[in-house]
Design a protein around this motif. Structure first.
Motif, mmCIF file in Angstrom:
data_model
loop_
_atom_site.group_PDB
_atom_site.id
_atom_site.type_symbol
_atom_site.label_atom_id
_atom_site.label_comp_id
_atom_site.label_asym_id
_atom_site.label_seq_id
_atom_site.Cartn_x
_atom_site.Cartn_y
_atom_site.Cartn_z
ATOM 1 N N GLY A 5 52.698 57.118 35.486
ATOM 2 C CA GLY A 5 52.308 56.491 36.739
ATOM 3 C C GLY A 5 51.969 55.026 36.555
ATOM 4 O O GLY A 5 51.561 54.600 35.466
ATOM 5 N N TRP A 6 52.126 54.254 37.606
ATOM 6 C CA TRP A 6 51.812 52.832 37.548
ATOM 7 C C TRP A 6 51.227 52.381 38.889
ATOM 8 O O TRP A 6 51.570 52.882 39.952
ATOM 9 C CB TRP A 6 53.042 52.002 37.185
ATOM 10 C CG TRP A 6 54.184 52.061 38.172
ATOM 11 C CD1 TRP A 6 54.467 51.158 39.136
ATOM 12 C CD2 TRP A 6 55.186 53.096 38.289
ATOM 13 N NE1 TRP A 6 55.587 51.542 39.849
ATOM 14 C CE2 TRP A 6 56.041 52.727 39.341
ATOM 15 C CE3 TRP A 6 55.431 54.292 37.603
ATOM 16 C CZ2 TRP A 6 57.124 53.523 39.728
ATOM 17 C CZ3 TRP A 6 56.508 55.070 37.986
ATOM 18 C CH2 TRP A 6 57.339 54.687 39.028
ATOM 19 N N GLY A 7 50.292 51.455 38.807
ATOM 20 C CA GLY A 7 49.666 50.882 39.991
ATOM 21 C C GLY A 7 49.404 49.413 39.768
ATOM 22 O O GLY A 7 49.398 48.921 38.636
ATOM 23 N N ILE A 8 49.167 48.674 40.848
ATOM 24 C CA ILE A 8 48.988 47.234 40.745
ATOM 25 C C ILE A 8 47.751 46.792 41.523
ATOM 26 O O ILE A 8 47.380 47.387 42.528
ATOM 27 C CB ILE A 8 50.221 46.452 41.257
ATOM 28 C CG1 ILE A 8 50.607 46.907 42.675
ATOM 29 C CG2 ILE A 8 51.390 46.611 40.309
ATOM 30 C CD1 ILE A 8 51.742 46.116 43.294
ATOM 31 N N ILE A 29 57.315 37.698 36.471
ATOM 32 C CA ILE A 29 56.943 36.288 36.588
ATOM 33 C C ILE A 29 55.832 36.089 37.620
ATOM 34 O O ILE A 29 54.777 35.533 37.326
ATOM 35 C CB ILE A 29 58.161 35.423 36.958
ATOM 36 C CG1 ILE A 29 59.278 35.594 35.920
ATOM 37 C CG2 ILE A 29 57.764 33.952 37.094
ATOM 38 C CD1 ILE A 29 58.915 35.140 34.524
ATOM 39 N N ALA A 30 56.071 36.536 38.851
ATOM 40 C CA ALA A 30 55.109 36.281 39.909
ATOM 41 C C ALA A 30 55.415 37.177 41.110
ATOM 42 O O ALA A 30 56.561 37.580 41.301
ATOM 43 C CB ALA A 30 55.166 34.812 40.329
ATOM 44 N N PRO A 31 54.379 37.485 41.923
ATOM 45 C CA PRO A 31 52.974 37.089 41.806
ATOM 46 C C PRO A 31 52.258 37.921 40.751
ATOM 47 O O PRO A 31 52.495 39.133 40.634
ATOM 48 C CB PRO A 31 52.413 37.384 43.200
ATOM 49 C CG PRO A 31 53.262 38.536 43.695
ATOM 50 C CD PRO A 31 54.634 38.284 43.146
ATOM 51 N N SER A 32 51.390 37.286 39.968
ATOM 52 C CA SER A 32 50.721 37.974 38.872
ATOM 53 C C SER A 32 49.908 39.162 39.370
ATOM 54 O O SER A 32 49.257 39.101 40.413
ATOM 55 C CB SER A 32 49.803 36.996 38.140
ATOM 56 O OG SER A 32 49.074 37.662 37.133
ATOM 57 N N GLN A 33 49.967 40.254 38.600
ATOM 58 C CA GLN A 33 49.271 41.486 38.947
ATOM 59 C C GLN A 33 48.575 42.052 37.709
ATOM 60 O O GLN A 33 48.965 41.761 36.582
ATOM 61 C CB GLN A 33 50.264 42.531 39.475
ATOM 62 C CG GLN A 33 51.035 42.114 40.706
ATOM 63 C CD GLN A 33 50.174 42.074 41.944
ATOM 64 O OE1 GLN A 33 49.615 43.082 42.365
ATOM 65 N NE2 GLN A 33 50.047 40.894 42.533
ATOM 66 N N ASN A 34 47.562 42.856 37.949
ATOM 67 C CA ASN A 34 47.034 43.715 36.896
ATOM 68 C C ASN A 34 47.751 45.055 37.008
ATOM 69 O O ASN A 34 47.663 45.728 38.040
ATOM 70 C CB ASN A 34 45.527 43.906 37.027
ATOM 71 C CG ASN A 34 44.750 42.703 36.546
ATOM 72 O OD1 ASN A 34 45.140 42.065 35.582
ATOM 73 N ND2 ASN A 34 43.660 42.383 37.214
ATOM 74 N N LEU A 35 48.462 45.419 35.972
ATOM 75 C CA LEU A 35 49.275 46.628 35.965
ATOM 76 C C LEU A 35 48.493 47.746 35.273
ATOM 77 O O LEU A 35 48.171 47.642 34.089
ATOM 78 C CB LEU A 35 50.593 46.364 35.243
ATOM 79 C CG LEU A 35 51.573 47.528 35.112
ATOM 80 C CD1 LEU A 35 52.094 47.956 36.480
ATOM 81 C CD2 LEU A 35 52.742 47.134 34.209
ATOM 82 N N THR A 36 48.173 48.789 36.022
ATOM 83 C CA THR A 36 47.491 49.954 35.464
ATOM 84 C C THR A 36 48.520 51.031 35.189
ATOM 85 O O THR A 36 49.348 51.346 36.063
ATOM 86 C CB THR A 36 46.421 50.482 36.434
ATOM 87 O OG1 THR A 36 45.497 49.423 36.730
ATOM 88 C CG2 THR A 36 45.654 51.653 35.837
ATOM 89 N N LEU A 37 48.492 51.595 33.980
ATOM 90 C CA LEU A 37 49.508 52.544 33.538
ATOM 91 C C LEU A 37 48.848 53.817 33.012
ATOM 92 O O LEU A 37 47.754 53.780 32.456
ATOM 93 C CB LEU A 37 50.367 51.931 32.430
ATOM 94 C CG LEU A 37 51.113 50.634 32.756
ATOM 95 C CD1 LEU A 37 51.731 50.059 31.491
ATOM 96 C CD2 LEU A 37 52.166 50.873 33.819
ATOM 97 N N ALA A 38 49.555 54.925 33.169
ATOM 98 C CA ALA A 38 49.095 56.193 32.598
ATOM 99 C C ALA A 38 50.300 57.078 32.323
ATOM 100 O O ALA A 38 51.152 57.272 33.204
ATOM 101 C CB ALA A 38 48.138 56.913 33.550
#
Length: 820
Positions: A324-327, A441-450
């Motif tokens: 899974g991934w979230g931003i 590249i953009a827009p910058s995000q914090n990518l949460t992964l599991a």
């Protein structure tokens, strides 16, 4: 008399019949564009049969023999349900809204032309990897296949809005999808306006008072920086700024309404089931239909399900069978404003470290409905596009003989963010997900992964490489001709903050500061949250192990840590004080309000009166604190700044001086200002909602405004296309409902979690998600708002990859067959 009456009756009956007939005709034409989900179409552009199974919530599950065919199906489904939305996104990115809406959107078009986002998207197409090019081309073919069906079968022009505006829709191009990505970057940007406001405020305040009002996110202090007036002497202390575009389609959001989100994940050691858990709710401005669109794609690498944005062939948030991934918006400082010195002898040249150099320029013609075309001269310096003073309030901080330009990572002509997103969808592990993020590249995000065993959080997006000797560290506009102020490329991906498999077993982000590092590795001086993270940390650490239900509970949490922190400070000298007062007097009303607040736990529940009293009080309090120092500039501070009020009432570094009104003879105390502000708030509340405090409802003021961007202000039609909902939460709750902050209804909920998802990898098919309105963008569709009430009540729908569940009670199965 009888004859007159008979004729009047006949006339009235005729008018009624004609009105009913007109309504029937309007309904018939409008309903022609409602797609038939249970049919077969023969189309060009696919290699084999494509099946689009729409479950009972109208979430399409798309199956095909190749990835290209699946992306084709997604484009087809997006166009069926959100054609008008896609057309408006493309027009906005191209700077062509004024062709439909006239002079009201001219300022928006000018901004987009000057940023040149669409041409940069066209250039970025060549930078995509082969599989992404295939996805973009197949997606565009799917959109165009539906456009062809509309023309061939006279399907009501594809959307009812096209009966009111031009029905000319050009075929979708692969670059259009890349332009939507860049447009999202503009919607999520925050630092440009922050730099300008800090510069304007610094012209009025000394550094120590500026530090009170616009403090850094909590952490180590920063060395003294030059005042803006020292960099550019001669500027007036205050100058009236041009009003910002007020059209709902404006992509550049007001300060405080940029990107926001929540995301967190738990490792198996912190999960009751022994498998990872994840939650994500990205926040954007509300609209009808929602920005988000739920979908499931059956790719060759496996099924993925989650949230898409119409116009893009990528799952921005979601999950596969075991990943899974979230931003969340990282608030990485990816924008710098430069003040460029013009050559007095040649205004087409600006000063650089190597002397005066000519700017690149070209004319651009904006076609305007019911008005003459407008020609603007687009210019670029070595730092970036030149922005005139009437955009972003740049005029008051730009001296005579200078112009301002913008450096911004979104302006890359080789932007591979789409390739990163396509690779992320096909990742199976956290390691593969982190590798996919390198191209972003953009827009910058914090990518949460599991994945099933590991969790991680990584900041993705290009981080500008700045010199340690940068004059302002990117906090305020800076001289563009000084070499130390210019970007020197971008940081290596390894410099971006990351947290992989932490010992504590929990990662997460609420747009808060994640690392404390010295400039230029600092990431940012300004973040989107200093408050929600406190509540999130408490909820995560209050339990040894978590479940899907505890993650849902946290996602829907309504408690404001800000209210819990500020009320004891602000009201410390007011609780249960004062003489007895008769009913109906201001003193009695104040005492009743304080009694309610004294018993309140900070829960911003829609059915309670305390959130409204508290919010109105803090708003009035901040206005009283800053109005005499800032004058008209105080209008720019539309939302309560919790750190500022806390600094004042804790008297940090002498900040209580804000309580004294400079223009008055007496010396006011902070208790005086708190009492006066409460009286101001209660007057406003009683005038707008009545004086029976116990009967007040926060939800009456805090309605979610899912308004149609183009028809939402049209009389009569707005009652059919806008979706308004009483909601809980507030500016600083995990169930974030960001308020408008201005106008006669400042507490309208205009920005929040349009998508919510919670994923349990012990039983992936028990995962859930929801969007804020419905899947369809057609106001006559039952799927226009059918998910909205579930969203308001904090409910979800199943997020399963099981094809059998999708087919059960499906609203239709669309078969796409290749043409022979």
């Amino acid at each position: 008399m009888a004859l007159t009456f008979r004729w009047l009756l006949r006339l009235f009956t005729g008018l009624v019949v004609l009105s009913v007939l007109a309504l029937v005709i309007v309904y018939w034409f409008a309903s022609r564009s409602l797609p038939d989900y249970d049919t077969t179409h023969r189309v060009q552009g696919i290699g084999d049969r494509v099946e689009i199974v729409r479950n009972n919530s109208n979430v399409p599950h798309i199956f095909g023999k190749s990835d290209a065919d699946v992306y084709f199906g997604l484009g087809f489904a997006h166009a069926q349900d959100r054609l008008w939305q896609m057309a408006m996104l493309r027009r906005t990115a191209q700077g062509r809204l004024s062709e439909l809406f006239g002079e009201r959107t001219l300022r928006i078009d000018e901004l987009l032309r000057r940023l040149d986002l669409y041409n940069l998207a066209v250039q970025s197409l060549a930078a995509q990897d082969p599989q992404t090019r295939t996805a973009l081309e197949a997606y565009a073919a799917g959109v165009n296949a539906w456009l062809l069906k509309i023309n061939e079968e006279a399907l009501g022009r594809g959307a009812p809005e096209l009966f009111l505006f031009s029905n000319q829709i050009a075929p979708w191009q692969p670059a259009d999808s890349l332009a939507v990505v860049k447009l999202m970057g503009l919607q999520l940007s925050a630092h440009l306006e922050e730099e300008v406001l800090r510069a304007r405020t610094s012209l009025l305040l000394p550094n120590e008072r500026l530090r009170d009002l616009l403090p850094d996110a909590p952490g180590a202090g920063i060395a003294a920086l030059p005042e803006y007036a020292q960099l550019f002497p001669g500027l007036p202390k205050y100058a009236e700024a041009a009003p910002r575009p007020d059209h709902p389609l404006a992509p550049n959001q007001p300060r405080g309404l940029g990107g926001a989100s929540n995301a967190w994940a738990a490792a198996p050691s912190r999960s009751a089931t022994g498998a990872t858990l994840m939650a994500n709710d990205p926040h954007l401005g509300f609209s009808a239909p929602s920005t988000w669109y739920l979908a499931r794609l059956e790719l060759q690498s496996g099924g993925v399900i989650g949230g898409t944005i119409p116009g893009m062939p990528v799952m921005l948030v979601g999950r596969s069978e075991g990943f899974g991934w979230g931003i969340t918006s990282s608030y990485l400082d990816d924008q710098d404003v430069y003040v460029e010195q013009l050559n007095p002898d040649n205004p087409d040249e600006v000063l650089t470290p190597d002397g005066y150099v000519a700017m690149t320029s070209r004319p651009s013609i904006i076609q305007v409905k019911d008005a003459d075309p407008v020609t603007i001269n687009l210019q670029w310096t070595q730092n970036g596009p030149v922005l005139p003073g009437h955009l972003y309030n740049l005029g008051p901080i730009t001296p005579q003989g200078y112009v301002t330009s913008l450096a911004w990572t979104v302006l890359s002509p080789a932007d591979t963010s789409m390739s990163s997103g396509i690779a992320l969808m096909q990742a199976k592990t956290v390691a593969e997900g982190l590798a996919a993020g390198e191209k972003f590249i953009a827009p910058s995000q914090n990518l949460t992964l599991a994945d099933r065993e590991t969790i991680a959080l990584k900041t993705i997006g290009a981080m500008p490489k700045r010199s340690a000797r940068h004059q302002t560290q990117g906090r305020i506009p800076t001289p563009g001709w000084v070499a130390e102020n210019r970007w020197q490329g971008r940081m290596n991906y390894s410099a971006n903050p990351e947290f992989i498999a932490p010992v504590g077993g929990i990662v997460g982000n609420t747009n808060n500061k994640t690392v404390e590092r010295p400039f230029p590795l600092h990431v940012s001086h300004t973040y989107g949250d200093t408050q929600r993270v406190q509540r999130w940390r408490f909820l995560m650490q209050n339990r040894e192990v978590h479940t899907r239900e505890s993650f849902i509970e946290a996602q829907l949490d309504e408690v404001s840590p800000t209210a819990r922190a500020l009320l004891p400070l602000v009201a410390s000298d007011l609780w249960f004080t004062g003489e007895a007062a008769p009913a109906g007097t201001p003193e009695r009303l104040r005492q009743d309000a304080l009694k309610l607040l004294a018993d309140w736990n900070g829960e911003m529940n829609e059915h309670r009166p305390e959130p409204l009293i508290y919010s109105a009080w803090m708003r009035a309090l901040q206005d009283r604190l800053i109005r005499d120092e800032l004058g008209p500039l105080a209008r720019e501070f539309t939302h309560v700044e919790p750190l500022f009020i806390e600094r004042v009432y804790r008297d940090i570094f002498g900040a209580s001086v804000w309580c004294d009104v400079l223009q008055s003879s007496p010396v006011e105390t902070c208790s005086d200002i708190a009492r006066l502000a409460l009286d101001d708030a209660l007057i406003w509340v009683t005038e707008n909602y009545g004086s029976a405090l116990e009967s007040l409802r926060w939800g009456d003021a805090h309605q979610a405004t899912h308004d149609h961007p183009t028809l939402g202000e049209v009389p009569v039609l707005k009652w059919f296309v806008n979706i308004r909902q009483s909601t809980s939460g507030g500016d600083n709750t995990l169930q974030r409902g960001k308020t408008l902050g201005s106008g006669p209804e400042p507490f309208l909920n205009v920005h929040g979690a349009g998508y919510r998802g919670v994923y349990d990898f012990a039983d992936p098919d028990s995962s859930v998600f929801i969007i804020a309105t419905g899947q369809s963008g057609h106001p006559l569709s039952r799927h226009y708002d059918d998910l909205g009430e579930l969203w308001r009540r904090g409910e979800y729908i199943p997020m399963s990859l099981d094809p059998g569940l999708a087919r059960a009670a499906a609203v239709g199965v669309t078969i796409l067959e290749p043409m022979p």
